[in-house]
Design an enzyme around this catalytic site. Structure first.
Site, PDB file in Angstrom:
ATOM      1  N   ALA A  11       0.833  -1.214   0.000  1.00  6.75           N
ATOM      2  CA  ALA A  11       0.000   0.000   0.000  1.00  6.75           C
ATOM      3  C   ALA A  11       0.859   1.253   0.000  1.00  6.75           C
ATOM      4  O   ALA A  11       0.505   2.266   0.565  1.00  6.75           O
ATOM      5  CB  ALA A  11      -0.909  -0.008   1.225  1.00  6.75           C
ATOM      6  N   ARG A  17      -2.210   6.965 -11.682  1.00  5.77           N
ATOM      7  CA  ARG A  17      -3.368   6.997 -12.585  1.00  5.77           C
ATOM      8  C   ARG A  17      -4.626   7.539 -11.920  1.00  5.77           C
ATOM      9  O   ARG A  17      -5.611   7.821 -12.577  1.00  5.77           O
ATOM     10  CB  ARG A  17      -3.616   5.585 -13.156  1.00  5.77           C
ATOM     11  CG  ARG A  17      -2.542   5.152 -14.125  1.00  5.77           C
ATOM     12  CD  ARG A  17      -2.522   3.642 -14.339  1.00  5.77           C
ATOM     13  NE  ARG A  17      -1.878   2.929 -13.232  1.00  5.77           N
ATOM     14  CZ  ARG A  17      -1.680   1.612 -13.204  1.00  5.77           C
ATOM     15  NH1 ARG A  17      -2.097   0.865 -14.213  1.00  5.77           N
ATOM     16  NH2 ARG A  17      -1.093   1.043 -12.170  1.00  5.77           N
ATOM     17  N   GLN A  76       8.392   1.648   2.783  1.00  4.38           N
ATOM     18  CA  GLN A  76       9.085   1.620   1.489  1.00  4.38           C
ATOM     19  C   GLN A  76       9.278   3.086   1.104  1.00  4.38           C
ATOM     20  O   GLN A  76       8.347   3.746   0.649  1.00  4.38           O
ATOM     21  CB  GLN A  76       8.232   0.887   0.435  1.00  4.38           C
ATOM     22  CG  GLN A  76       8.947   0.720  -0.895  1.00  4.38           C
ATOM     23  CD  GLN A  76       8.014   0.332  -2.018  1.00  4.38           C
ATOM     24  OE1 GLN A  76       6.799   0.534  -1.958  1.00  4.38           O
ATOM     25  NE2 GLN A  76       8.575  -0.209  -3.092  1.00  4.38           N
ATOM     26  N   GLY A  81       8.429  -0.365  -7.275  1.00  6.70           N
ATOM     27  CA  GLY A  81       7.683  -1.490  -7.820  1.00  6.70           C
ATOM     28  C   GLY A  81       7.229  -2.470  -6.754  1.00  6.70           C
ATOM     29  O   GLY A  81       7.690  -2.450  -5.615  1.00  6.70           O
ATOM     30  N   ASN A 381     -43.978  24.222  22.614  1.00  7.27           N
ATOM     31  CA  ASN A 381     -44.272  24.606  21.237  1.00  7.27           C
ATOM     32  C   ASN A 381     -43.393  25.785  20.848  1.00  7.27           C
ATOM     33  O   ASN A 381     -43.386  26.813  21.510  1.00  7.27           O
ATOM     34  CB  ASN A 381     -45.744  24.978  21.092  1.00  7.27           C
ATOM     35  CG  ASN A 381     -46.091  25.165  19.624  1.00  7.27           C
ATOM     36  OD1 ASN A 381     -46.343  24.204  18.917  1.00  7.27           O
ATOM     37  ND2 ASN A 381     -46.055  26.403  19.167  1.00  7.27           N
TER      38      ASN A 381
END
Ligand code: UD1
Ligand code: CA
Length: 466
Positions: A11, A17, A76, A81, A381
């Site tokens: 993830a 894209r 990472q 990749g 009310n």
């Protein structure tokens, strides 16, 4: 299953894209982030201690989105990749042995059942690894599964690297693998970035293992939709649509009527009781819980609310972080902002707004009112046009109205203010002083009368009246 299982979810990617400043796995479908969906599914197979998420882009936000304590994170730093994403986890993962299940964080429709079968096939087949594949009408963007003459899996070829013949193959790699961990870690360094984008492709593992004499099997599912990997916002919308459909179906099977279902949006965690009817174009979001026999009118938006049995929400009402007790009714065109509570049988009508306000049992504000930071008793009310002036430009102030009070139309209640039980407020009053129980408060200028004024004006014609 005796062999220990470690799950790693990739993830770290930005998801170019998606054309977004937000990491792809933080985008939402079905009311949850993509990564949450995958983590929740994985947690059905592995304890949090054996579940790892590889994070990179917006690592802190992704960590926060995961939420479950105990889940491990691997960073990472540079996204080189999918193969590289697993390699950076070597220190944390390689010692764990057993089987390694690798998932991508962008496939939120995956079912735990499918993963269990994949792991079982790995165990029974004796193969070094198993990947999940499916035939697709249009596999563009997916890796293609290359088979040898005997039908054995030989390699996965990526879209960017495939020859025209390879790209004509319709069997797509779904991006889900189960490998024997020791064998995997032994060979993982053989992945090289020898492809056009110079990435370390995890998919190269198939060919690498084959070359060193191991078998890799494929488990094929008929319906590729389950493993749909989201790369663009079009796919995000598709997956969102499928998740919404799943949720609506589950609710309908459990006794909820949904009118014109495709127009209705209901988040994953929402609970709705039997015989409740949900009208068209409704959105029910967050951790909302709705009881039995409720009616949710067209176009209502309900976010993180608790609704008891028999509640009626009329069309185009917007409520969030609020609670309605049995038989309460709101709308059409009401708004409840966070912290509103409507007690049993209370009503608010068109263009009434509540904020941090408790409206007592059986009380009514039927039209055009703003009630903020107020505690309103039972059977009160509130006339049309009543406003609580709760803000002096610096601080918020409270309003309290006792049981059975009657607030006439167009009253302005300047907080902090207290109106006693049974009191009357004359219409059009500006109330700045406390009103004792059972009193009548008149807070308006007296009416003046000019007899015959209008007639004289007409007679004077164009001349100015005095
Ligand atoms: C990948 C597969 C492809 C498969 C498809 C299925 C590879 C090389 N290709 O392609 O064969 O058909 O998924 O959906 O694996 N990620 C990282 N670090 C990185 C790169 C990616 O953590 O350096 C994560 C991403 O955040 C994402 C996942 O890996 O969640 C998949 O990456 P993505 O770029 O979407 O792979 P695809 O091109 O879809
Ligand atoms: Ca993808």
């Amino acid at each position: 299953m005796n062999t220990p299982l470690t799950v790693v979810i990739l993830a770290a990617g930005l998801g170019t894209r998606m054309k977004s400043r937000q990491a792809k796995v933080l985008h939402r479908a079905g009311g949850r982030t993509l990564v949450e969906h995958v983590v929740n599914t994985a947690l059905q197979l592995a304890a949090p201690e054996r579940l790892f998420v590889v994070v990179g882009h917006q690592a802190d936000e992704v960590r926060a989105a995961v939420g479950t304590p105990g889940v491990g994170f691997i960073e990472q730093k540079e996204q080189k990749g999918t193969g590289h994403a697993v390699m950076v986890g070597r220190a944390a993962l390689a010692g764990l042995g057993g089987n390694l299940l690798i998932l991508y964080g962008d496939s939120p429709l995956l079912r735990a059942e499918t993963l269990r079968r994949l792991v079982a096939i790995k165990e029974e087949s004796g193969a070094a690894g198993v990947l999940l594949s499916a035939p697709m009408d249009d596999p563009t963007g997916y890796g293609r599964v290359i088979r040898d003459a005997q039908g054995g899996v030989q390699a996965v070829v990526e879209q960017k690297a495939g020859t025209p013949e390879q790209l004509a193959i319709r069997e797509a790699n779904m991006g889900i693998y189960c490998y024997g961990a020791d064998c995997f870690w032994k060979h993982v360094d053989e992945i090289q970035p020898n492809n056009p984008p110079r990435e370390y492709y995890l998919t190269d593992m198939v060919e690498i293992l084959r070359r060193s004499g191991h078998a890799v099997a494929a488990m094929t599912i008929d319906d590729a939709r389950e493993a749909l990997g989201i790369n663009t916002r079009i796919e995000l919308a598709e997956v969102d649509g499928l998740l919404r459909e799943r949720k609506r179906s589950a609710l309908m099977l459990a006794g909820v009527t949904i009118e014109n279902p495709p127009t209705v949006t209901i988040d994953d965690q929402v609970e709705i009781g039997m015989d409740t009817v949900v009208g068209p174009f409704v959105q029910i979001l967050g951790a909302t819980r709705i009881g039995e026999n409720c009616r949710i009118g067209a176009g209502a938006v309900i976010d993180n609310c608790q609704l008891a049995d028999g509640v009626k929400i009329n069309p185009y009402t917007v409520i969030s972080e609020s609670r309605m007790e049995r038989g309460a009714e709101a709308g059409p065109f009401s708004r409840m902002r966070p912290g509103a509570v409507m007690e049993e049988g209370s009503h608010i009508g068109n263009f009434v707004e509540l904020k941090k306000t408790r409206l007592g049992a059986g009380s009514k504000a039927q039209h055009l009112a703003y009630l903020g930071d107020s505690t309103i008793g039972a059977k009160v009310n509130i006339g049309a046009g009543t406003i609580t002036c709760n803000y002096d430009g610096r601080l918020k102030h409270a309003t309290a109205i006792g049981d059975g009070a009657f607030v006439g139309s167009n009253s302005t209640l300047v907080a902090p203010i207290e109106i006693g039980p049974g009191a009357y407020i004359a219409a059009g009053s500006v109330i700045t002083d406390p009103v004792p129980a059972d009193a009548l408060a008149l807070g308006r200028s007296r009416q003046t009368m000019k007899e015959d004024w209008a007639r004289k004006r007409r007679e004077l014609g164009r001349k100015k009246t005095v």
